[in-house]
Write a protein that holds these residues in place. Structure first.
Motif, PDB file in Angstrom:
ATOM      1  N   ILE A 125     -55.292  50.460  -6.933  1.00 57.19           N
ATOM      2  CA  ILE A 125     -53.931  49.754  -6.517  1.00 57.19           C
ATOM      3  C   ILE A 125     -53.587  48.400  -7.440  1.00 57.19           C
ATOM      4  O   ILE A 125     -52.559  48.185  -8.036  1.00 57.19           O
ATOM      5  CB  ILE A 125     -54.323  48.999  -5.057  1.00 57.19           C
ATOM      6  N   PHE A 126     -54.663  47.835  -8.057  1.00 54.05           N
ATOM      7  CA  PHE A 126     -54.421  46.728  -9.053  1.00 54.05           C
ATOM      8  C   PHE A 126     -53.467  47.551 -10.276  1.00 54.05           C
ATOM      9  O   PHE A 126     -52.379  46.900 -10.540  1.00 54.05           O
ATOM     10  CB  PHE A 126     -55.519  46.217  -9.295  1.00 54.05           C
ATOM     11  N   TYR A 127     -54.310  48.371 -10.902  1.00 57.16           N
ATOM     12  CA  TYR A 127     -53.511  49.103 -12.148  1.00 57.16           C
ATOM     13  C   TYR A 127     -52.191  49.784 -11.901  1.00 57.16           C
ATOM     14  O   TYR A 127     -51.438  49.539 -12.647  1.00 57.16           O
ATOM     15  CB  TYR A 127     -54.944  49.674 -12.890  1.00 57.16           C
ATOM     16  N   ALA A 128     -52.229  50.622 -10.771  1.00 55.18           N
ATOM     17  CA  ALA A 128     -50.982  51.263 -10.251  1.00 55.18           C
ATOM     18  C   ALA A 128     -49.867  50.193 -10.166  1.00 55.18           C
ATOM     19  O   ALA A 128     -48.810  50.272 -10.598  1.00 55.18           O
ATOM     20  CB  ALA A 128     -51.179  52.107  -9.376  1.00 55.18           C
ATOM     21  N   ASN A 129     -50.142  49.004  -9.458  1.00 54.21           N
ATOM     22  CA  ASN A 129     -49.084  48.057  -9.132  1.00 54.21           C
ATOM     23  C   ASN A 129     -48.685  47.320 -10.632  1.00 54.21           C
ATOM     24  O   ASN A 129     -47.575  46.795 -10.786  1.00 54.21           O
ATOM     25  CB  ASN A 129     -49.226  47.061  -8.071  1.00 54.21           C
ATOM     26  N   ARG A 130     -49.488  47.174 -11.418  1.00 53.65           N
ATOM     27  CA  ARG A 130     -49.294  46.310 -12.584  1.00 53.65           C
ATOM     28  C   ARG A 130     -48.504  47.245 -13.512  1.00 53.65           C
ATOM     29  O   ARG A 130     -47.640  46.629 -14.070  1.00 53.65           O
ATOM     30  CB  ARG A 130     -50.882  46.223 -13.657  1.00 53.65           C
ATOM     31  N   TYR A 131     -48.470  48.467 -13.349  1.00 53.23           N
ATOM     32  CA  TYR A 131     -47.820  49.452 -14.115  1.00 53.23           C
ATOM     33  C   TYR A 131     -46.208  49.276 -13.661  1.00 53.23           C
ATOM     34  O   TYR A 131     -45.282  49.084 -14.413  1.00 53.23           O
ATOM     35  CB  TYR A 131     -48.132  50.931 -13.991  1.00 53.23           C
ATOM     36  N   GLY A 132     -46.129  49.242 -12.468  1.00 52.35           N
ATOM     37  CA  GLY A 132     -44.772  48.776 -11.613  1.00 52.35           C
ATOM     38  C   GLY A 132     -44.337  47.496 -12.280  1.00 52.35           C
ATOM     39  O   GLY A 132     -43.040  47.282 -12.683  1.00 52.35           O
ATOM     40  N   LEU A 133     -45.089  46.618 -12.268  1.00 49.26           N
ATOM     41  CA  LEU A 133     -44.684  45.043 -12.663  1.00 49.26           C
ATOM     42  C   LEU A 133     -44.217  45.202 -14.115  1.00 49.26           C
ATOM     43  O   LEU A 133     -43.418  44.494 -14.270  1.00 49.26           O
ATOM     44  CB  LEU A 133     -45.813  44.046 -12.478  1.00 49.26           C
ATOM     45  N   TYR A 134     -45.141  45.904 -14.892  1.00 50.19           N
ATOM     46  CA  TYR A 134     -44.734  45.842 -16.284  1.00 50.19           C
ATOM     47  C   TYR A 134     -43.279  46.549 -16.697  1.00 50.19           C
ATOM     48  O   TYR A 134     -42.518  46.188 -17.411  1.00 50.19           O
ATOM     49  CB  TYR A 134     -45.735  46.540 -17.284  1.00 50.19           C
ATOM     50  N   GLN A 135     -43.090  47.640 -15.915  1.00 55.05           N
ATOM     51  CA  GLN A 135     -41.947  48.232 -15.957  1.00 55.05           C
ATOM     52  C   GLN A 135     -40.671  47.413 -15.530  1.00 55.05           C
ATOM     53  O   GLN A 135     -39.700  47.742 -16.179  1.00 55.05           O
ATOM     54  CB  GLN A 135     -41.979  49.532 -15.309  1.00 55.05           C
ATOM     55  N   GLY A 136     -40.917  46.676 -14.274  1.00 55.05           N
ATOM     56  CA  GLY A 136     -39.907  45.832 -14.135  1.00 55.05           C
ATOM     57  C   GLY A 136     -39.676  44.916 -14.900  1.00 55.05           C
ATOM     58  O   GLY A 136     -38.413  44.397 -15.037  1.00 55.05           O
ATOM     59  N   GLU A 137     -40.735  44.135 -15.309  1.00 59.32           N
ATOM     60  CA  GLU A 137     -40.437  43.017 -16.601  1.00 59.32           C
ATOM     61  C   GLU A 137     -39.762  43.671 -17.672  1.00 59.32           C
ATOM     62  O   GLU A 137     -38.835  42.897 -18.257  1.00 59.32           O
ATOM     63  CB  GLU A 137     -41.815  42.679 -16.703  1.00 59.32           C
ATOM     64  N   LEU A 138     -39.950  44.732 -18.385  1.00 52.37           N
ATOM     65  CA  LEU A 138     -39.432  45.456 -19.366  1.00 52.37           C
ATOM     66  C   LEU A 138     -37.941  45.822 -19.030  1.00 52.37           C
ATOM     67  O   LEU A 138     -36.999  45.477 -19.685  1.00 52.37           O
ATOM     68  CB  LEU A 138     -39.880  46.979 -19.925  1.00 52.37           C
ATOM     69  N   ARG A 139     -37.565  46.291 -17.742  1.00 53.42           N
ATOM     70  CA  ARG A 139     -36.024  46.595 -17.400  1.00 53.42           C
ATOM     71  C   ARG A 139     -35.491  45.100 -17.157  1.00 53.42           C
ATOM     72  O   ARG A 139     -34.275  45.001 -17.639  1.00 53.42           O
ATOM     73  CB  ARG A 139     -36.138  47.374 -16.071  1.00 53.42           C
ATOM     74  N   ASN A 140     -36.220  44.214 -16.865  1.00 52.21           N
ATOM     75  CA  ASN A 140     -35.670  42.728 -16.539  1.00 52.21           C
ATOM     76  C   ASN A 140     -35.135  42.294 -17.853  1.00 52.21           C
ATOM     77  O   ASN A 140     -33.792  41.823 -18.151  1.00 52.21           O
ATOM     78  CB  ASN A 140     -36.306  41.832 -15.937  1.00 52.21           C
ATOM     79  N   VAL A 141     -35.894  42.194 -18.938  1.00 48.82           N
ATOM     80  CA  VAL A 141     -35.487  41.855 -20.192  1.00 48.82           C
ATOM     81  C   VAL A 141     -34.390  42.422 -20.652  1.00 48.82           C
ATOM     82  O   VAL A 141     -33.521  41.897 -21.437  1.00 48.82           O
ATOM     83  CB  VAL A 141     -36.708  41.624 -21.067  1.00 48.82           C
ATOM     84  N   ILE A 142     -34.371  43.978 -20.738  1.00 50.68           N
ATOM     85  CA  ILE A 142     -33.103  44.628 -21.131  1.00 50.68           C
ATOM     86  C   ILE A 142     -31.920  44.100 -20.464  1.00 50.68           C
ATOM     87  O   ILE A 142     -30.936  44.226 -21.115  1.00 50.68           O
ATOM     88  CB  ILE A 142     -33.450  45.882 -20.974  1.00 50.68           C
ATOM     89  N   LEU A 143     -32.011  44.037 -19.239  1.00 52.53           N
ATOM     90  CA  LEU A 143     -30.668  43.997 -18.327  1.00 52.53           C
ATOM     91  C   LEU A 143     -30.212  42.476 -18.428  1.00 52.53           C
ATOM     92  O   LEU A 143     -28.919  42.131 -18.426  1.00 52.53           O
ATOM     93  CB  LEU A 143     -31.017  44.176 -16.890  1.00 52.53           C
ATOM     94  N   GLN A 144     -31.361  41.492 -18.801  1.00 52.86           N
ATOM     95  CA  GLN A 144     -30.932  40.030 -18.819  1.00 52.86           C
ATOM     96  C   GLN A 144     -30.075  39.930 -20.351  1.00 52.86           C
ATOM     97  O   GLN A 144     -29.191  39.336 -20.208  1.00 52.86           O
ATOM     98  CB  GLN A 144     -32.115  39.158 -18.912  1.00 52.86           C
ATOM     99  N   SER A 145     -30.542  40.895 -21.274  1.00 51.38           N
ATOM    100  CA  SER A 145     -29.605  40.863 -22.734  1.00 51.38           C
ATOM    101  C   SER A 145     -28.352  41.190 -22.421  1.00 51.38           C
ATOM    102  O   SER A 145     -27.468  40.799 -23.231  1.00 51.38           O
ATOM    103  CB  SER A 145     -30.495  41.530 -23.667  1.00 51.38           C
ATOM    104  N   TYR A 146     -28.125  42.232 -21.492  1.00 54.08           N
ATOM    105  CA  TYR A 146     -26.717  42.533 -21.348  1.00 54.08           C
ATOM    106  C   TYR A 146     -25.798  41.479 -20.543  1.00 54.08           C
ATOM    107  O   TYR A 146     -24.560  41.388 -21.077  1.00 54.08           O
ATOM    108  CB  TYR A 146     -26.706  43.832 -20.581  1.00 54.08           C
ATOM    109  N   LEU A 147     -26.473  40.790 -19.539  1.00 50.90           N
ATOM    110  CA  LEU A 147     -25.845  39.853 -19.037  1.00 50.90           C
ATOM    111  C   LEU A 147     -25.372  38.863 -19.776  1.00 50.90           C
ATOM    112  O   LEU A 147     -24.441  38.171 -19.600  1.00 50.90           O
ATOM    113  CB  LEU A 147     -26.724  39.381 -17.712  1.00 50.90           C
TER     114      LEU A 147
END
Length: 168
Positions: A125-147
């Protein structure tokens, strides 16, 4: 309307594929993580948007900071805009490289706990959820740059970059 959106999405994807050279200037590295393909591994190491995380912004007319800098003369960017856009691109690059390494490390850990049978429900659960967290953080930084880029440009510059993009 739904069919129109699907067609638009397909056309956009075909345009992206066409616009990319057949051989990327980046050499594909052999993945040291068996759960990542060589292409995924290389993209993560090089900070590339392999999963098209920017599409939500692109499809809704938010310009990329890299494109804004590419068209700096055509957009007549001010020195202040250039300084801010360069900072956005630099931070985006730093963060995508950082997150790529973290995602690779997390994948390696997931593989390892399965390989060596060090698996329990809590670790999974811990490592699978971390994967989602990291993907979300990566997507956030990309989308923030566009904003940030959209907010840095004037309405005239936004129209101009969109017309330049339609030509290419």
């Amino acid at each position: 309307m739904k069919n129109y959106l699907h067609l638009l999405f397909i056309l956009l994807m075909l345009t992206k594929v066409k616009a990319q050279p057949a051989t990327d200037s980046i050499t594909i590295k052999k993945s040291s993580v068996k759960t990542l393909t060589d292409e995924e591994y290389t993209a993560l190491l090089n900070g590339k948007d392999l999963y098209h995380m920017s599409l939500a912004a692109e499809l809704n007319h938010y310009p990329s900071p890299q494109k804004a800098l590419q068209y700096k003369k055509e957009l007549d960017l001010s020195p202040q805009q250039l300084t801010k856009l360069n900072a956005v691109v630099k931070e985006l690059r730093r963060k995508t490289l950082e997150m790529g390494l973290i995602i690779i490390r997390n994948e390696r850990t997931l593989d390892s706990i399965f390989k060596y049978n060090k698996l329990d429900n809590g670790s999974l659960i811990f490592y699978a959820n971390r994967y989602g967290l990291y993907q979300g953080e990566l997507r956030n930084v990309i989308l923030q740059s566009y904003l940030v880029t959209k907010n840095l440009l004037t309405p005239q510059q936004l129209r101009k970059i969109e017309s330049l993009e339609k030509r290419n």
